[in-house]
Design a protein around this motif. Structure first.
Motif, short mmCIF file in Angstrom:
data_model
loop_
_atom_site.label_atom_id
_atom_site.label_comp_id
_atom_site.label_asym_id
_atom_site.label_seq_id
_atom_site.Cartn_x
_atom_site.Cartn_y
_atom_site.Cartn_z
N GLU A 1 0.83 -1.21 0.00
CA GLU A 1 0.00 0.00 0.00
C GLU A 1 0.86 1.26 0.00
OE1 GLU A 1 -2.87 0.00 3.09
OE2 GLU A 1 -3.88 -1.82 2.40
N ALA A 2 1.95 1.24 0.76
CA ALA A 2 2.86 2.38 0.78
C ALA A 2 3.48 2.59 -0.59
CB ALA A 2 3.95 2.18 1.83
N MET A 3 3.84 1.47 -1.25
CA MET A 3 4.44 1.56 -2.58
C MET A 3 3.46 2.18 -3.57
SD MET A 3 7.39 0.14 -3.99
CE MET A 3 7.63 -1.51 -3.33
N THR A 4 2.21 1.75 -3.49
CA THR A 4 1.20 2.30 -4.40
C THR A 4 1.01 3.79 -4.17
OG1 THR A 4 0.06 0.17 -4.48
CG2 THR A 4 -1.21 2.12 -5.11
N ALA B 1 8.52 12.20 -2.95
CA ALA B 1 7.80 10.94 -3.17
C ALA B 1 8.70 9.91 -3.86
CB ALA B 1 6.55 11.21 -4.00
N ARG B 2 9.51 10.36 -4.81
CA ARG B 2 10.43 9.42 -5.48
C ARG B 2 11.48 8.90 -4.50
NH1 ARG B 2 12.80 12.75 -10.04
NH2 ARG B 2 14.19 10.95 -10.27
N LEU B 3 11.93 9.73 -3.61
CA LEU B 3 12.90 9.28 -2.61
C LEU B 3 12.27 8.21 -1.72
CD1 LEU B 3 15.79 9.88 -1.66
CD2 LEU B 3 14.82 11.52 -0.05
N THR B 4 11.04 8.46 -1.31
CA THR B 4 10.31 7.45 -0.52
C THR B 4 10.15 6.17 -1.32
OG1 THR B 4 9.11 9.18 0.67
CG2 THR B 4 8.16 6.97 0.68
N LEU B 5 9.76 6.30 -2.58
CA LEU B 5 9.57 5.12 -3.43
C LEU B 5 10.85 4.32 -3.55
CD1 LEU B 5 7.81 3.47 -5.38
CD2 LEU B 5 8.45 5.08 -7.19
N GLY B 6 11.98 5.00 -3.73
CA GLY B 6 13.25 4.29 -3.83
C GLY B 6 13.55 3.48 -2.58
#
Length: 1015
Positions: A569-572, A593-598
């Motif tokens: 869910e976090a990834m989405t 957001a991209r940093l979190t995604l990485g």
């Protein structure tokens, strides 16, 4: 004096003789000498109004100038009831720029845009996101660095007067400066009125905080004695006064230096008999003796503020210039007014007189004068310096009681405060605007645009260029300002009122935005984890088109989940946040957001992809100059690299991050980087450097969690070095720093691991099991394996080490079963996680009494591929133990080499427990740890061999033949033969008598260091 223009010119009404204050002046001189030697000094000078603080500062300044120092004076400004943000610092920096132009330009190089918030002459103010949480800290850090650099080669005295009038931003900057200054030839001297600091005065908490700093010295200035009053009067009158006159003035002034001056002058001019006993009459007597025009000018100056520029005064007074000059001359000659520093205007010689004159104004007269000031400035804004214009207008119009004119002026002032990161003043001004709101006609409010006054526009379907400013716009600005300046309780109340107003309004985006603000405030107030508020915001934006608010909500969901419950869910949420932010051009939200995604991709096992994303964000944030992402990208990338076992690569990222964050003044980011650097250095076996890094994190950070991470690192090292008392203290510090209001796996699991290892080191196996049980009952969230593996490993080690203890038997099978089950749930995608998996399984086998050489060999091979010398030494020790336990004679040489290398690492690191374990194992196996080692000679002339000596030691300790065999890696039959030989050589009948002989001869040492037989 070359720097005399920094100080006002005194008149004949002031004694030319400096009276008393010997100890206080010497304390200031001593501070100057220490600063000149490179040790920054901080002093607070307090005393009641009129006691002589300014005169003492002037005398010290003259001494400092003669000694070659540069003195810069900045005074806190009072305009009505409104202070100007950072006014004393701006004034002092302007003086420094005048005195040391080249030095200040060099010191500010590269940071001019940020420092222009304090000193506009440096350039255009930098822009950034409206809610830049690092903005204030960055400005404060850059200011501290600027002063350190300017004072590197030249002693500088920074004197800030009238701190009792200081605005909140000035107080915060001063506190930061005094807490963080470490280098430079700098003296910071601040004065304040002690009698004004009532119980609720905002300066009181700051004084209490500074009193706790050992680096700050507080000086309280008392009143004059009778003898000192006599010398002061003699100086004023240029003649020895009559003793009766001295007695009378001393009694009436009570030793207050300013009152002595007033009484002495009044007595000399023959008007003493007309004085009443009231303070007001004493202060006003010479004002009322002025010509009527001069009295009127004095009243105008009193309402204009601390200093009034000449051209502004002329515009308000409306007098012919010759009449105005004559009125000013009369007031200056009477020592009522004095030219301001720089010669650009006039001020009262003493603020007590200004306050008395101001208090004597009629209510209608006060509002009329403020209107006159405001109208003059609107007609000609050039009458005052550009950087103070909007603040002055806001104050004048507000006190003119004209809401329609005051509201836009106050809003302009709030914008200026925001641009200077003076968020405390911005909040106060916005609250004043909300107070004025209903009193302003609707047609006037309709002309105001949010684009002119706010940076926060939660989209509501209207163009901010055409939409009228709303009350909710003000509330949004105020909520952010309150959070940024630390007034979180006020900000929470504002968000609560805003959400109440939004009920039924059909504006989900604005409501979602306020819920996100509440979440941040609740987390900052340690009232919870903020998830309920974030989830409410997420529900509100569900199904709405892409927007900045929608992207921010999704980015907040992802970043919240990343450190609490990472998973699909976090990834989405992170992926959608990136997509929406790109669609609406919200660059900073996209980068975050991209940093979190990485980070989520790495934790999900996609290490290559995730690290590539994080590195790209790091480079882009540097290229675009986005401070919040610059700091976070170095923090997160360094941490993730450590987590996947690439500590050497993390070291490069973190050291680069230190340089960049220090240059840009990102102090809280710097603290996190120091903490992560400590963790990387621990992995690499550079423990002394790790201790220094952790100490830097604790010193640097202004928030608690980096200090918690640093405390955990220090506790880890202390425990590995056998320093149990220090480990206990650091464990407690880590728990206190992290708190219990917002549990995060990245905080809780490392603390749990340290607690388990600490309890095991103290022999408290049941406590270690209790810590483990609480964690296993909670379970490991997906993506938390980097923190979970060390917990399981240390729990398995504790069980293995305690396998023969009676206390370990009850519940042991259940504990091992739970550990085996937990091991199967964690992923092993990174080499370090795979190594931990094998190591934990090997320890669990050891806990069951097995010593599989092949498994320990695999563990050693796994760690040989990683740069973790301490872990490698530990598993080499275990492999050597397995070889000696189950191997043959051919395995002794490899075991000896493993032990030799492990011992060398342990000694180098100061890991005393591991070194002792390795030494004990080598001794029991009769293996040398160094090339020079040789077998111990026969014991004490008893004819015992080295092996028999070892057996006798264990016999004396009460070991059975089987236990002796296990410890010495021999068979029980061989142990029995050794015991028989010992009994024969000692001439004793049994094991008890053999132990008694050893006790009597003091052959062995007990665990507490005493020789057996010593008593």
């Amino acid at each position: 004096m070359p720097h005399a223009k920094l100080w006002p010119v005194e008149t004949q009404f002031v004694s030319p003789v400096f009276v008393g204050r010997t100890e206080e002046l010497q304390a200031l001189k001593d501070a100057l000498a220490r600063a000149d030697a490179g040790e920054p000094q901080a002093l607070l000078l307090g005393g009641e109004a009129g006691v002589g603080k300014t005169r003492l500062v002037e005398e010290f300044a003259q001494h400092a100038v003669r000694a070659g120092a540069v003195v810069a004076l900045g005074g806190c400004v009072e305009i009505g009831a409104d202070g100007l943000p950072y006014a004393p610092f701006s004034t002092a920096l302007r003086a420094l720029r005048h005195e040391l132009p080249a030095e200040l330009a060099d010191a500010a190089q590269g940071q001019e845009e940020d420092l222009a918030r304090l000193l506009p002459e440096l350039g255009t103010t930098a822009t950034g996101r409206y809610d830049d949480e690092n903005g204030i800290a960055r400005l404060f850090e850059l200011t501290a660095r600027l002063l350190e650099r300017v004072s590197a080669d030249r002693t500088v005295v920074l004197a800030l007067e009238d701190l009792h009038w200081a605005d909140a931003s000035t107080r915060h900057l001063l506190a930061y400066l005094l807490r963080t200054l470490r280098t430079g030839r700098l003296v910071v001297l601040a004065t304040y009125r002690a009698d004004d600091i009532h119980r609720r005065h905002p300066l009181r908490p700051l004084l209490a905080e500074l009193d706790r700093l050992r680096t700050v010295r507080r000086i309280e200035l008392g009143r004059f004695t009778r003898a000192e009053v006599g010398r002061q009067i003699a100086g004023i009158l240029a003649a020895e006064p009559d003793p009766a006159q001295v007695d009378a003035i001393f009694e009436r002034s009570d030793g207050n230096a300013f009152f002595v001056e007033e009484l002495a002058v009044a007595s000399h001019e023959g008007c003493a008999a007309q004085l009443t006993d009231t303070l007001r009459d004493l202060l006003l007597v010479r004002v009322e003796a002025l010509p009527e025009t001069a009295q009127r000018v004095a009243r105008i100056v009193a309402e204009g503020g601390s200093t009034v520029e000449y051209r502004l005064l002329a515009a308000v007074a409306g007098l012919p210039e010759d009449d105005l000059i004559e009125a000013l001359r009369a007031a200056v000659n009477a020592s009522i007014l004095t030219p301001a520093p720089g010669g650009d205007g006039y001020r009262f010689r003493h603020s007590l007189v200004r306050e008395a004159v101001g208090d004597d104004l009629l209510p209608g007269e006060r509002s009329r004068l403020n209107r006159a000031y405001a109208e003059a400035l609107q007609a000609d804004p050039g009458l005052v310096p550009a950087d103070v214009l909007v603040m002055r207008l806001a104050s004048y119009w507000y006190h003119a009681n004209d809401p329609a004119k005051a509201l836009p002026a106050v809003l302009d002032a709030s914008v200026a405060a925001r641009r200077r990161h003076a968020h405390s003043e911005q909040l106060r001004l916005l609250e004043r605007a909300m107070e004025l709101w209903d009193a302003v006609p609707e047609n006037v409010r309709a002309t105001l645009r949010p684009v002119d006054y706010t940076e926060v526009y939660p989209p509501c379907g209207c163009d901010p260029d055409t939409k009228a400013l709303s009350y909710l716009d003000l509330m949004a600005e105020a909520a952010v300002a309150g959070r940024l300046c630390g007034e979180r309780e006020r900000a929470l109340k504002i968000t609560k009122r805003a959400l109440r107003l939004l009920e039924g309004e059909g504006d989900p985006l604005r409501a979602a935005w306020f819920w996100i603000q509440r979440a941040r405030l609740i987390q900052a107030q340690a009232r919870g984890d903020g998830w309920q508020e974030i989830a409410t915001a997420q529900e509100l934006v569900r199904g709405t088109p892409p927007s900045e608010v929608h992207a921010e909500v999704l980015a907040t969901v992802a970043s919240w989940a990343m450190v609490r419950s990472p998973g699909p869910e976090a990834m989405t949420a992170a992926e959608r946040a990136v997509e929406y932010a790109r669609m609406v051009g919200a660059t900073e939200i996209e980068l975050n957001a991209r940093l979190t995604l990485g980070g989520l991709l790495v934790e999900a096992g996609e290490g290559g992809t995730g690290l590539a994303v994080m590195k790209e964000v790091r480079e882009q944030s540097l290229a675009l100059g986005v401070p919040s992402v610059i700091g976070r990208s170095h923090i997160n990338l360094g941490s993730v690299l450590v987590g996947v076992g690439r500590a050497e690569e993390a070291l490069d990222v973190l050291q680069d991050g230190l340089r960049i964050t220090r240059e840009r003044g990102l102090r809280d980011s710097e603290a996190w980087i120091w903490a992560n650097l400590a963790e990387a250095l621990i992995c690499l076996g550079r423990w002394d450097e790790a201790v220094e890094a952790a100490d830097s994190a604790r010193r640097t950070g202004q928030v608690a969690k980096p200090r918690g991470c640093a405390a955990h690192c220090l506790g880890t090292i202390a425990l590995a070095r056998g320093q149990l008392a220090d480990a206990a203290r650091h464990l407690a510090d880590a728990r206190a720093s992290y708190g219990t209001h917002d549990p995060m796996p990245q905080n809780n699991l490392p603390v749990t691991r340290l607690a388990i290892a600490f309890a095991a080191a103290e022999g408290r196996l049941l406590d270690a099991r209790a810590e483990l049980t609480r964690t296993l009952d909670t379970g490991f969230q997906p993506g938390t394996q980097r923190y979970a593996w060390p917990v399981l490993l240390d729990a398995a080690v504790a069980e293995a080490d305690a396998r023969t203890l009676p206390v370990a038997q009850d519940g042991r099978a259940e504990t091992l079963e739970r550990l085996f089950s937990a091991v199967k749930t964690l992923t092993t995608d990174a080499p370090i996680w795979h190594a931990y998996d094998q190591w934990t399984r090997a320890e669990l086998r050891r806990a069951e009494g097995e010593t599989p050489v092949d498994l320990w060999s695999a563990v050693v091979a796994a760690f040989e591929q990683l740069q973790r010398p301490y872990d490698l030494a530990r598993v080499r020790h275990r492999l050597a133990e397995a070889l000696l336990t189950t191997g043959g004679e051919e395995d002794r040489a490899p075991a000896a080499e493993l032990l030799r290398v492990a011992h060398a690492v342990a000694e180098h690191l100061g890991a005393r427990p591991l070194a002792d374990e390795v030494t004990s194992l080598a001794q029991r196996a009769r293996l040398p740890l160094t090339a020079e080692a040789s077998p111990r000679p026969a014991a004490d002339g008893l004819g015992l061999t080295t092996r028999e000596h070892d057996v006798l030691r264990l016999v004396s300790a009460g070991r059975t033949n089987r236990q002796i065999a296990e410890e010495l890696f021999i068979s029980p039959k061989t142990a029995s033969v050794h015991v028989s030989n010992i009994l024969a050589k000692l001439g004793v009948a049994g094991r008890g008598e053999a132990a008694a002989v050893a006790h009597r001869l003091g052959l062995f040492t007990t665990e507490d260091g005493e020789r057996v037989g010593a008593g």
